[in-house]
Design an enzyme around this catalytic site. Structure first.
Site, mmCIF file in Angstrom:
data_model
loop_
_atom_site.group_PDB
_atom_site.id
_atom_site.type_symbol
_atom_site.label_atom_id
_atom_site.label_comp_id
_atom_site.label_asym_id
_atom_site.label_seq_id
_atom_site.Cartn_x
_atom_site.Cartn_y
_atom_site.Cartn_z
ATOM 1 N N LYS A 34 0.106 11.247 -11.039
ATOM 2 C CA LYS A 34 -0.721 10.225 -11.705
ATOM 3 C C LYS A 34 0.167 9.046 -12.087
ATOM 4 O O LYS A 34 1.250 9.227 -12.646
ATOM 5 C CB LYS A 34 -1.352 10.785 -12.983
ATOM 6 N N ARG A 58 0.821 -1.226 0.000
ATOM 7 C CA ARG A 58 0.000 0.000 0.000
ATOM 8 C C ARG A 58 0.852 1.272 0.000
ATOM 9 O O ARG A 58 0.438 2.318 0.465
ATOM 10 C CB ARG A 58 -0.966 0.042 1.178
ATOM 11 N N ASN A 99 -5.522 19.354 -19.844
ATOM 12 C CA ASN A 99 -5.915 18.496 -20.976
ATOM 13 C C ASN A 99 -6.028 19.274 -22.282
ATOM 14 O O ASN A 99 -6.491 18.717 -23.287
ATOM 15 C CB ASN A 99 -7.252 17.798 -20.687
ATOM 16 N N HIS A 129 -5.610 12.589 -28.003
ATOM 17 C CA HIS A 129 -5.694 11.153 -27.697
ATOM 18 C C HIS A 129 -6.361 10.385 -28.833
ATOM 19 O O HIS A 129 -5.965 9.265 -29.155
ATOM 20 C CB HIS A 129 -6.462 10.919 -26.392
ATOM 21 N N LYS A 145 2.562 23.160 -13.507
ATOM 22 C CA LYS A 145 1.857 21.898 -13.244
ATOM 23 C C LYS A 145 1.649 21.698 -11.741
ATOM 24 O O LYS A 145 0.553 21.330 -11.307
ATOM 25 C CB LYS A 145 2.614 20.712 -13.856
ATOM 26 N N GLU A 176 -8.453 16.377 -10.266
ATOM 27 C CA GLU A 176 -9.051 16.774 -11.535
ATOM 28 C C GLU A 176 -10.565 16.970 -11.452
ATOM 29 O O GLU A 176 -11.323 16.489 -12.292
ATOM 30 C CB GLU A 176 -8.694 15.740 -12.621
ATOM 31 N N ARG A 180 -7.634 21.335 -12.830
ATOM 32 C CA ARG A 180 -6.647 20.427 -13.418
ATOM 33 C C ARG A 180 -7.021 20.013 -14.840
ATOM 34 O O ARG A 180 -6.170 19.645 -15.629
ATOM 35 C CB ARG A 180 -6.425 19.199 -12.513
ATOM 36 N N GLU A 204 4.264 19.797 -25.124
ATOM 37 C CA GLU A 204 3.695 20.017 -23.782
ATOM 38 C C GLU A 204 4.147 21.370 -23.234
ATOM 39 O O GLU A 204 3.401 22.043 -22.524
ATOM 40 C CB GLU A 204 4.115 18.898 -22.813
ATOM 41 N N HIS A 206 2.996 10.781 -28.347
ATOM 42 C CA HIS A 206 2.032 11.533 -27.537
ATOM 43 C C HIS A 206 2.150 13.035 -27.831
ATOM 44 O O HIS A 206 1.150 13.718 -28.076
ATOM 45 C CB HIS A 206 2.299 11.242 -26.057
ATOM 46 N N HIS A 229 -5.550 17.601 -25.576
ATOM 47 C CA HIS A 229 -5.463 16.161 -25.330
ATOM 48 C C HIS A 229 -6.699 15.378 -25.755
ATOM 49 O O HIS A 229 -6.609 14.161 -25.918
ATOM 50 C CB HIS A 229 -5.152 15.884 -23.857
HETATM 51 N N1 NAD Z 1 1.393 10.244 -15.459
HETATM 52 C C1 NAD Z 1 1.149 11.290 -16.215
HETATM 53 O O1 NAD Z 1 0.662 12.322 -15.759
HETATM 54 C C2 NAD Z 1 1.511 11.227 -17.671
HETATM 55 C C3 NAD Z 1 1.446 12.387 -18.455
HETATM 56 C C4 NAD Z 1 1.840 12.308 -19.792
HETATM 57 C C5 NAD Z 1 2.278 11.105 -20.328
HETATM 58 N N2 NAD Z 1 2.317 10.004 -19.531
HETATM 59 C C6 NAD Z 1 2.798 8.717 -20.064
HETATM 60 O O2 NAD Z 1 4.158 8.887 -20.436
HETATM 61 C C7 NAD Z 1 4.474 7.928 -21.442
HETATM 62 C C8 NAD Z 1 5.256 8.598 -22.544
HETATM 63 O O3 NAD Z 1 6.456 9.075 -21.983
HETATM 64 P P1 NAD Z 1 7.730 9.380 -22.895
HETATM 65 O O4 NAD Z 1 7.337 10.240 -24.015
HETATM 66 O O5 NAD Z 1 8.788 9.832 -21.966
HETATM 67 O O6 NAD Z 1 8.051 7.971 -23.564
HETATM 68 P P2 NAD Z 1 8.961 6.723 -23.120
HETATM 69 O O7 NAD Z 1 9.049 6.599 -21.666
HETATM 70 O O8 NAD Z 1 8.441 5.579 -23.884
HETATM 71 O O9 NAD Z 1 10.394 7.156 -23.669
HETATM 72 C C9 NAD Z 1 10.555 7.345 -25.043
HETATM 73 C C10 NAD Z 1 11.838 6.676 -25.529
HETATM 74 O O10 NAD Z 1 12.955 7.467 -25.129
HETATM 75 C C11 NAD Z 1 13.935 6.621 -24.505
HETATM 76 N N3 NAD Z 1 14.657 7.469 -23.577
HETATM 77 C C12 NAD Z 1 14.227 7.964 -22.394
HETATM 78 N N4 NAD Z 1 15.132 8.816 -21.900
HETATM 79 C C13 NAD Z 1 16.163 8.862 -22.769
HETATM 80 C C14 NAD Z 1 17.374 9.587 -22.818
HETATM 81 N N5 NAD Z 1 17.679 10.482 -21.897
HETATM 82 N N6 NAD Z 1 18.212 9.377 -23.871
HETATM 83 C C15 NAD Z 1 17.862 8.510 -24.871
HETATM 84 N N7 NAD Z 1 16.705 7.813 -24.876
HETATM 85 C C16 NAD Z 1 15.871 7.988 -23.846
HETATM 86 C C17 NAD Z 1 13.136 5.514 -23.891
HETATM 87 O O11 NAD Z 1 13.937 4.389 -23.650
HETATM 88 C C18 NAD Z 1 12.078 5.289 -24.971
HETATM 89 O O12 NAD Z 1 12.590 4.485 -26.002
HETATM 90 C C19 NAD Z 1 3.161 7.356 -21.933
HETATM 91 O O13 NAD Z 1 3.019 6.058 -21.422
HETATM 92 C C20 NAD Z 1 2.114 8.282 -21.333
HETATM 93 O O14 NAD Z 1 0.903 7.607 -21.076
HETATM 94 C C21 NAD Z 1 1.962 10.043 -18.236
#
Ligand code: NAD
Length: 392
Positions: free
Chosen positions: A156, A134, A270, A277, A252, A262, A266, A198, A289, A273
Site C-alpha cells: 500500500k 506508470r 485492521n 484512527h 502480513k 482487502e 486482509r 503492531e 499511530h 485500527h
Molecule cells: N502503507 C501502509 O501499509 C502503512 C501501514 C501503517 C502505517 N503507514 C504510514 O506510516 C507512517 C508512520 O510511519 P512511522 O511510524 O515509521 O513514522 P515516520 O516515518 O514519521 O518516522 C517517525 C520518526 O522516526 C524517525 N526515524 C525513522 N527511522 C529512524 C531511525 N532508525 N533512527 C532514528 N530516527 C528514525 C523519522 O525521521 C521520524 O521523525 C504514517 O504516515 C502511516 O500512514 C503506512
C-alpha cells in the site's frame, strides 16, 4: 525447552521470496547490519544505472556514504534527495519535487528508487515510484519498527491531502525490502514502543492467519512469547528482535498474498485500527499511530468481552501486555468523544452508517473480521470505553 522460531537472531540474513498479485517477484531480507548493504540487494535485481535515494533527515552520514559508495562500486549512478521529516514528506508538494527530480535525472522504467526511513517515506516513495512512468523499480529500507513490520510490507502506498491522511494511494510492490533490526537502536523510545503495538496486533491475529493462509506458526504462540519477553526495559538490541520482526512480516505477507486488495481476510489487519484512527486523528496526531492502535486493541478486547466473544481474563492479558511496554490502553482524558466520532465517521473503513470491525473471538490469536457495527452503536461503545464501563 523447544527452540522457538521467534527467537532467531540470524547472523546470516533470512529471505522471503514472494510472488505478488501482479506476478511481480518481491523479496524481503531481514538481517542485523544489512542496511549498509542495500546496494548489494538492489544490484541483484538487474536494473538500470540510475538510483534515486530518498532519505529522511535523521539518517546518519556513515550509513548513507556506505550505501552510495557500494552502489557506485557496483556500477550504479546514485543521487540523494533529502525529504522533509515525518508526515510533511507525504505532501503533494514533496511528491511533485520527487517526480521533477526523476525527470531531471532522465529516469527510465529500468531505473530504481531506493527509500530509506520510516513509514512516511516508504509510503511517499511507493506512491511516487508507482506513478512515475506508470511504475519504476522500488527498493525499501524501512528503519522504524512500524515500517519494518507494517508500512513497508504489503504494497500500500499513500500521500496525504488537505482533507485527510492517506487519501490518495496505490497498490504497488517493491522489488525488494531490506529490513535491518540494528537501525532500530537509534529510534526514539516512543517510536520504537509504538511499533510494538503492531507486533502485539499480529500476536492477536496469529491463529486466524494460520488457519486461513499458508503461514506456519511456531510451537509457542507469538502472543505467549511476547508476554514472556516484553517489559518496559525491552530493548531493540534484544536478540529476539529479528525473530519477532520476521514472524510479523511472514503473517502480513501471508495475508496480503491471499487477499491483496482487502476484499476479505486482509481486513483482519485492521484490528485496533477503527477506533485507533478515530483516536489518532481526534488527537490531531498528538498520539502516534502505534499508541492509537494500542488504545484500539484495548477497545476491541473489551468490546469482545461485551459481545461474549472473549473472556475477561484474555482481555486483561492483552491490556496488561500493552501496559507492560508502557503503551496507552485508554483514551486520554483531554480527548473529547465528539473529536473521536467526527474522525471515525470519515474513516475509509466505514460503509454507509456501519463499520466492519475486527473483534477477538474465542481465544487470543483468533478474530472475527466480519462483524458489522452500526455507527450509533459504535459511538455508544466508545462513550462506555471512555467511562471505563464497556466490558460490563
Ligand atoms: N502503507 C501502509 O501499509 C502503512 C501501514 C501503517 C502505517 N503507514 C504510514 O506510516 C507512517 C508512520 O510511519 P512511522 O511510524 O515509521 O513514522 P515516520 O516515518 O514519521 O518516522 C517517525 C520518526 O522516526 C524517525 N526515524 C525513522 N527511522 C529512524 C531511525 N532508525 N533512527 C532514528 N530516527 C528514525 C523519522 O525521521 C521520524 O521523525 C504514517 O504516515 C502511516 O500512514 C503506512
Amino acid at each position: 525447552m523447544v527452540a522457538h522460531k521467534h527467537k532467531t537472531a540470524p547472523s546470516t540474513p533470512l529471505n522471503i521470496n514472494w510472488r505478488t498479485s501482479f506476478g511481480v517477484e518481491s523479496k524481503v531480507t531481514v538481517g542485523a547490519g544489512i542496511c549498509k548493504r542495500a546496494g548489494y540487494y538492489l544490484s541483484q535485481l538487474n536494473v538500470g544505472r540510475n538510483v534515486l535515494i530518498l532519505k529522511q533527515p535523521h539518517l546518519d552520514r556513515e550509513t548513507l556514504d556506505a550505501i552510495v559508495s557500494d552502489l557506485e562500486e557496483r556500477g550504479h549512478d546514485p543521487n540523494v534527495m533529502e525529504l522533509p521529516d515525518g508526515e510533511a514528506c507525504k505532501s503533494n508538494a514533496t511528491l511533485l519535487s520527487v517526480w521533477q527530480r526523476l525527470q531531471k535525472l532522465g529516469f527510465t522504467r529500468q531505473d530504481t528508487m531506493l527509500a530509506i526511513g520510516g513509514g512516511a517515506i516508504t509510503d511517499l516513495a511507493g506512491f511516487a515510484a508507482s506513478t512515475y512512468l506508470r511504475g519504476i523499480n522500488l527498493v525499501l529500507v524501512p528503519t522504524t519498527l512500524l515500517a519494518q513490520v507494517d508500512a513497508a510490507i504489503g504494497g500500500k502506498t499513500a500521500i496525504n491531502l488537505d482533507a485527510g491522511k492517506n487519501l490518495a494511494g496505490t497498490f504497488y510492490f517493491p522489488r525488494t525490502i531490506v529490513v535491518d533490526p540494528e537501525t532500530l537502536q537509534t529510534l526514539p523510545r516512543r517510536q520504537f514502543v509504538s511499533g510494538l503495538a503492531e507486533v502485539v496486533k499480529y500476536g492477536m491475529l496469529e491463529k486466524t492467519i494460520a488457519a486461513e493462509t499458508e503461514y506456519k506458526p511456531g510451537p509457542i504462540p507469538l502472543i505467549d512469547f511476547l508476554e514472556n519477553s516484553l517489559s518496559k526495559d525491552f530493548s531493540p538490541s534484544d536478540p529476539i528482535m529479528s525473530g519477532i520482526i520476521m514472524s510479523s512480516i511472514k503473517m502480513k505477507l501471508a495475508v496480503v498474498a491471499k487477499d491483496p486488495h482487502e476484499d476479505g481476510l486482509r481486513r483482519c489487519l485492521n484490528l485496533g485500527h477503527t477506533v485507533g484512527h478515530g483516536v489518532e486523528k481526534g488527537s490531531s496526531y498528538q498520539l502516534t499511530h502505534g499508541e492509537a492502535v494500542s488504545i484500539g486493541l484495548a477497545f476491541a478486547s473489551q468490546l469482545a468481552v461485551k459481545f461474549k466473544m472473549l473472556s475477561e481474563k484474555d482481555a486483561t492479558r492483552t491490556i496488561t501486555l500493552l501496559k507492560n511496554v508502557e503503551l496507552p490502553t485508554s483514551i486520554p482524558s483531554d480527548l473529547k468523544l465528539e473529536a473521536i466520532t467526527e474522525a471515525l465517521f470519515h474513516d475509509k473503513k466505514r460503509s454507509g452508517k456501519s463499520f466492519k470491525m475486527v473483534i477477538p473471538n474465542g481465544d487470543l490469536g483468533t478474530v472475527d473480521y466480519t462483524k458489522i457495527v452500526h455507527a450509533d452503536e459504535l459511538t455508544t461503545y466508545v462513550e462506555e470505553f471512555i467511562a471505563e464501563k464497556l466490558s460490563e
